[in-house]
Design a protein around this motif. Structure first.
Motif, mmCIF file in Angstrom:
data_model
loop_
_atom_site.group_PDB
_atom_site.id
_atom_site.type_symbol
_atom_site.label_atom_id
_atom_site.label_comp_id
_atom_site.label_asym_id
_atom_site.label_seq_id
_atom_site.Cartn_x
_atom_site.Cartn_y
_atom_site.Cartn_z
ATOM 1 N N GLN A 1 0.829 -1.207 0.000
ATOM 2 C CA GLN A 1 0.000 0.000 0.000
ATOM 3 C C GLN A 1 0.862 1.255 0.000
ATOM 4 O OE1 GLN A 1 -2.562 -1.073 3.439
ATOM 5 N NE2 GLN A 1 -4.292 -0.804 2.053
ATOM 6 N N SER B 1 2.155 1.787 -3.471
ATOM 7 C CA SER B 1 1.128 2.244 -4.409
ATOM 8 C C SER B 1 0.853 3.736 -4.260
ATOM 9 C CB SER B 1 -0.162 1.454 -4.194
ATOM 10 O OG SER B 1 -0.796 1.808 -2.978
ATOM 11 N N MET B 2 1.163 4.311 -3.103
ATOM 12 C CA MET B 2 0.957 5.749 -2.896
ATOM 13 C C MET B 2 2.085 6.594 -3.472
ATOM 14 S SD MET B 2 -0.707 6.179 0.907
ATOM 15 C CE MET B 2 -0.087 4.732 1.757
ATOM 16 N N SER C 1 -2.326 14.132 -2.130
ATOM 17 C CA SER C 1 -2.845 12.959 -2.828
ATOM 18 C C SER C 1 -3.398 11.988 -1.800
ATOM 19 C CB SER C 1 -1.747 12.294 -3.671
ATOM 20 O OG SER C 1 -0.655 11.902 -2.849
ATOM 21 N N ARG C 2 -4.071 10.950 -2.262
ATOM 22 C CA ARG C 2 -4.769 10.052 -1.356
ATOM 23 C C ARG C 2 -4.363 8.595 -1.566
ATOM 24 N NH1 ARG C 2 -8.960 12.939 1.055
ATOM 25 N NH2 ARG C 2 -9.432 14.903 -0.008
ATOM 26 N N GLY C 3 -4.529 7.813 -0.523
ATOM 27 C CA GLY C 3 -4.264 6.383 -0.596
ATOM 28 C C GLY C 3 -4.877 5.698 0.603
ATOM 29 N N ARG C 4 -4.439 4.457 0.825
ATOM 30 C CA ARG C 4 -4.930 3.699 1.975
ATOM 31 C C ARG C 4 -3.760 2.980 2.633
ATOM 32 N NH1 ARG C 4 -10.030 4.320 2.472
ATOM 33 N NH2 ARG C 4 -10.132 2.967 4.302
#
Length: 278
Positions: free
Chosen positions: A10, A13-14, A213-216
Motif C-alpha cells: 500500500q 502504491s501511494m 494525494s490520497r491512498g490507503r
C-alpha cells in the motif's frame, strides 16, 4: 487481516519516496486488524523507509507547561497516540529535545535532523525540525487523521508571521537530556483560537493544487502532503488572508492562488533559507 507485506504494498502504491523524508501523523485504531498489531505497523513504516528518514511526532504539549515544566527526552511519554510512543522507544530512534513539540526519527541522518530543536523558542520555528522538513522536501502522511492534525501547517503560519498564533511571553520550560543535564528552554506557546481545528478548510484547495494525494494504509484513509507544495499554496493564501483559519466556514470553491516564485529546489523563495530567531 492486514500484514507487513500488504502494508508495504500500500505504501508503494501511494508513491512514497523510499529515499526521502516521511513524517507520519497517525491513528492506530483507524488501520484495522493487523497481524502483529502496532509493532507490525512500525516495522512496515521503518522497513519501507530504511533508505530514507522516518519521522513521527512525539509531542508533549498537553502536559508540559509552567506547572509541569520538565521534559525528559528519555522518559516523557508522547501525548498523541500509541505509534509515536512505541516508535520513540525503538533501537536506533533519536528524539529531538524540544520540550513541547519533539519528534522521533529513524535513519542514517536522524541525529543531524533532530539536533538543535531546543534552541528555538517556538514549536515550529523555521530552523526547527519542521523547517527542515521543508528543506528536505518531505512528504507528510496523515494516516487515518485529517489536516487538523498536520502540525506542519502551524509551521507555515509561524514562517509567514501570522499574528495571534503565539504567546508574547515565555514559559520557563526545561529539557532533561539523555545524559541527565537540565537545559533551560524558555518557550512561547500556541494560543488564541483552536486554529488547527479549521485546517480542514483547505483540503480541496491542496488537492486541486497538487499538494495532496490520497491512498490507503490498512483500512485507514491516507492524505499524503508535499511539504513544498503545501507551503507554496498556504503561504500565499495566508499572506492574502491572515484570518483564513479564524473560522470554520467552508471556502466555497475558492481557487488555488497564484503560485509563489520558486527556488531551484522548489521551495518558495520567500521562505528558502529563512530561519526564525530562537
Amino acid at each position: 487481516m492486514h500484514t507487513h507485506s500488504s502494508l508495504l504494498k500500500q505504501m508503494e502504491s501511494m508513491g512514497i519516496d523510499r529515499t526521502g523524508t516521511l513524517l507520519v501523523h497517525s491513528s492506530f485504531k483507524s488501520i484495522g486488524e493487523v497481524d502483529g498489531g502496532a509493532e507490525t505497523v512500525l516495522d512496515a513504516l521503518s522497513d519501507y523507509m530504511k533508505e530514507g528518514l522516518l519521522v513521527l511526532p512525539t509531542h508533549t504539549w498537553s502536559y508540559i507547561d509552567a506547572q509541569n515544566p520538565r521534559f525528559s527526552v528519555m522518559e516523557s511519554p508522547s501525548c498523541i497516540g500509541i505509534l509515536p510512543e512505541l516508535f520513540r522507544r525503538r533501537p536506533g530512534v533519536i528524539r529531538s529535545w524540544h520540550p513541547t513539540h519533539s519528534v522521533a526519527a529513524l535513519g542514517a541522518d536522524a541525529a543531524s535532523f533532530t539536533a538543535g530543536d531546543e534552541c528555538w523558542d517556538t514549536p515550529c520555528a523555521r530552523g526547527s525540525v519542521y523547517g527542515k522538513l521543508l528543506d528536505r522536501e518531505a512528504q507528510i502522511m496523515l494516516l487515518g487523521v485529517d489536516l487538523r492534525r498536520n502540525t506542519f501547517i502551524h509551521g507555515i503560519e509561524e514562517w509567514v508571521d501570522i499574528p495571534g498564533r503565539m504567546t508574547d511571553g515565555h514559559e520557563a520550560l526545561y529539557t532533561v537530556t539523555p545524559g541527565g543535564e537540565e537545559l533551560a528552554v524558555p518557550s512561547r506557546r500556541h494560543c488564541g483560537l483552536s486554529w488547527s481545528e479549521h485546517f480542514w478548510k483547505v483540503e480541496t484547495v491542496l488537492e486541486q493544487g497538487g499538494a495532496l494525494s490520497r491512498g490507503r494504509f490498512g483500512d485507514a484513509g491516507v492524505m499524503l502532503c508535499s511539504a513544498v507544495e503545501t507551503t507554496r499554496i498556504l503561504s500565499a493564501m495566508l499572506r492574502a488572508d491572515p484570518d483564513l483559519f479564524s473560522d470554520n466556514e467552508p471556502l466555497n470553491g475558492e481557487d488555488v492562488p497564484e503560485a509563489l516564485p520558486k527556488t531551484k529546489r522548489g521551495i518558495p523563495a520567500q521562505l528558502a533559507g529563512k530561519h526564525a530567531e530562537g
